[in-house]
Design a protein around this motif. Structure first.
Motif, short mmCIF file in Angstrom:
data_model
loop_
_atom_site.label_atom_id
_atom_site.label_comp_id
_atom_site.label_asym_id
_atom_site.label_seq_id
_atom_site.Cartn_x
_atom_site.Cartn_y
_atom_site.Cartn_z
N MET A 89 14.52 27.54 6.10
CA MET A 89 15.90 28.05 5.97
C MET A 89 16.41 28.47 7.34
SD MET A 89 18.59 28.96 4.22
CE MET A 89 18.16 29.07 2.48
N VAL A 90 17.47 27.81 7.78
CA VAL A 90 18.14 28.17 9.02
C VAL A 90 19.52 28.69 8.66
CG1 VAL A 90 18.97 27.36 11.26
CG2 VAL A 90 16.88 26.38 10.28
N GLN A 91 19.75 29.98 8.88
CA GLN A 91 21.04 30.53 8.47
C GLN A 91 21.48 31.68 9.37
OE1 GLN A 91 21.13 32.26 4.53
NE2 GLN A 91 20.18 34.16 5.23
N TRP A 92 22.79 31.92 9.34
CA TRP A 92 23.42 33.05 10.01
C TRP A 92 24.09 33.87 8.92
CZ3 TRP A 92 23.04 28.17 11.57
CH2 TRP A 92 22.63 27.90 12.89
N ALA A 93 23.81 35.17 8.86
CA ALA A 93 24.37 36.02 7.80
C ALA A 93 25.13 37.19 8.43
CB ALA A 93 23.26 36.54 6.90
N TRP A 94 26.24 37.55 7.77
CA TRP A 94 27.06 38.70 8.18
C TRP A 94 27.39 39.47 6.91
CZ3 TRP A 94 32.98 38.30 9.31
CH2 TRP A 94 33.45 39.56 9.73
N VAL A 95 26.80 40.68 6.79
CA VAL A 95 26.95 41.47 5.58
C VAL A 95 27.53 42.83 5.94
CG1 VAL A 95 25.79 42.50 3.59
CG2 VAL A 95 25.00 40.30 4.51
N THR A 96 28.60 43.23 5.24
CA THR A 96 29.21 44.55 5.40
C THR A 96 29.33 45.18 4.01
OG1 THR A 96 31.54 43.99 5.08
CG2 THR A 96 30.61 43.53 7.25
N GLU A 97 29.90 46.37 3.94
CA GLU A 97 30.08 46.99 2.64
C GLU A 97 31.11 46.25 1.78
OE1 GLU A 97 32.22 50.78 2.58
OE2 GLU A 97 32.57 50.53 4.73
N HIS A 98 31.92 45.38 2.39
CA HIS A 98 32.98 44.69 1.66
C HIS A 98 32.71 43.21 1.43
CE1 HIS A 98 35.03 47.98 4.02
NE2 HIS A 98 35.32 48.31 2.78
N LEU A 99 31.92 42.58 2.29
CA LEU A 99 31.77 41.13 2.22
C LEU A 99 30.37 40.68 2.61
CD1 LEU A 99 31.76 39.80 5.36
CD2 LEU A 99 34.11 40.62 5.26
N ALA A 100 30.07 39.45 2.23
CA ALA A 100 28.83 38.79 2.64
C ALA A 100 29.18 37.36 3.02
CB ALA A 100 27.80 38.81 1.52
N ALA A 101 29.02 37.04 4.29
CA ALA A 101 29.31 35.68 4.77
C ALA A 101 28.03 35.07 5.32
CB ALA A 101 30.38 35.72 5.85
N ARG A 102 27.91 33.77 5.18
CA ARG A 102 26.75 33.11 5.78
C ARG A 102 27.07 31.66 6.12
NH1 ARG A 102 21.90 31.34 1.73
NH2 ARG A 102 23.13 30.25 0.15
N VAL A 103 26.34 31.17 7.10
CA VAL A 103 26.40 29.77 7.49
C VAL A 103 24.98 29.24 7.44
CG1 VAL A 103 26.91 28.11 9.32
CG2 VAL A 103 28.39 30.11 9.01
N VAL A 104 24.77 28.16 6.71
CA VAL A 104 23.44 27.57 6.54
C VAL A 104 23.42 26.20 7.18
CG1 VAL A 104 21.69 26.79 4.91
CG2 VAL A 104 23.06 28.82 4.40
N ALA A 105 22.43 25.95 8.04
CA ALA A 105 22.25 24.63 8.63
C ALA A 105 21.45 23.77 7.66
CB ALA A 105 21.54 24.75 9.97
N VAL A 106 22.05 22.70 7.19
CA VAL A 106 21.35 21.79 6.29
C VAL A 106 20.63 20.76 7.15
CG1 VAL A 106 21.60 20.12 4.41
CG2 VAL A 106 23.09 22.14 4.52
N VAL A 107 19.30 20.83 7.16
CA VAL A 107 18.51 20.03 8.10
C VAL A 107 17.74 18.92 7.38
CG1 VAL A 107 18.29 21.97 9.69
CG2 VAL A 107 16.54 21.59 7.94
#
Length: 239
Positions: A22-40
């Motif tokens: 799993m290759v991913q970038w995650a950004w989590v706050t009290e309001h949101l959860a964002a992520r980018v996943v590299a499909v390899v």
């Protein structure tokens, strides 16, 4: 009067993970959860190759069965493109008072019009504009009023009412300065010298003027309307 909108972008504080395939970038706050996943996938040599990037934005304020509620997702050809999409939707989905607009920058004010053009309208906020919209029957209608942006919609305040507009239905948006520039262009073509009816061009067949005193100019003083230089000039400017 046009308002100044801060379109500065802050770096998103991504948390990078590369483990168990799993290759991913995650950004989590009290309001949101964002992520980018590299499909390899593996190439012929067995090396990992990124096929595409999948991005998503989920809401943590209103959960779905105890889990963040998915708001929007999509695929991108590059990480930068995926990150830009996250910035755009964070900027449009969340109230500016929560502070995420600083991560979105100009992406929060960039919209796709009916032509497919993506337009940054941050410079038009607070100004008087004309918006031309295409209706379901193919006809177009134009409205003039004070412009603002509200999430994914444009807001126009006219003398009679305030209403929201879907950017994807918009043919064009112009402000007063753009109208003035267009009027100047029609009244004074690029070749206009700024003096009388003199144009910076060599005399050529079909021109009603005559060679001017200065080299490479044509003077139309006293001549009838010139079909080459004055076809769109208002009558009161021909004298």
């Amino acid at each position: 009067m046009t308002m100044t909108v801060d379109a500065t972008e802050l770096a998103i504080p991504w948390t990078y993970t590369d483990e168990a395939g799993m290759v991913q970038w995650a950004w989590v706050t009290e309001h949101l959860a964002a992520r980018v996943v590299a499909v390899v996938a593996a190439d012929g040599s067995g090396d990992r190759v990124v096929r595409y990037y999948h991005w998503e934005l989920a809401d943590r304020m209103r959960l779905n069965q105890g889990m963040p509620r998915l708001l929007v997702e999509g695929d991108a050809a590059s990480f930068d493109q995926a990150e830009s999409m996250v910035r755009e939707h964070v900027g449009k989905c969340y109230d500016p008072r929560l502070g995420y607009r600083r991560y979105a920058g100009a992406h929060a004010f960039t919209f796709e019009l009916s032509s497919g053009e993506r337009k940054d309208v941050s410079g038009l906020i607070g100004s008087e504009v004309t918006i031309t919209v295409i209706a379901s029957d193919g006809s177009t209608h134009a409205w003039r009023g004070d412009f603002d942006v509200a999430g994914y919609r444009w807001r126009l305040r006219t003398a009679e009412r305030t209403f929201d507009i879907t950017p994807e239905h918009v043919v064009s948006i112009t402000d007063r300065s753009q109208h003035a520039a267009e009027a100047t262009r029609i009244t004074h073509p690029d070749s206009y010298s700024g003096v009388g009816r003199i144009y910076r061009e060599d005399f050529r067949a079909g021109c009603t003027g005559r060679p001017g005193f200065m080299p490479q100019t044509v003077d139309h003083a006293g001549a009838p309307r010139c079909p080459l230089h004055e076809a769109t000039l208002p009558d009161h400017l021909l004298h």
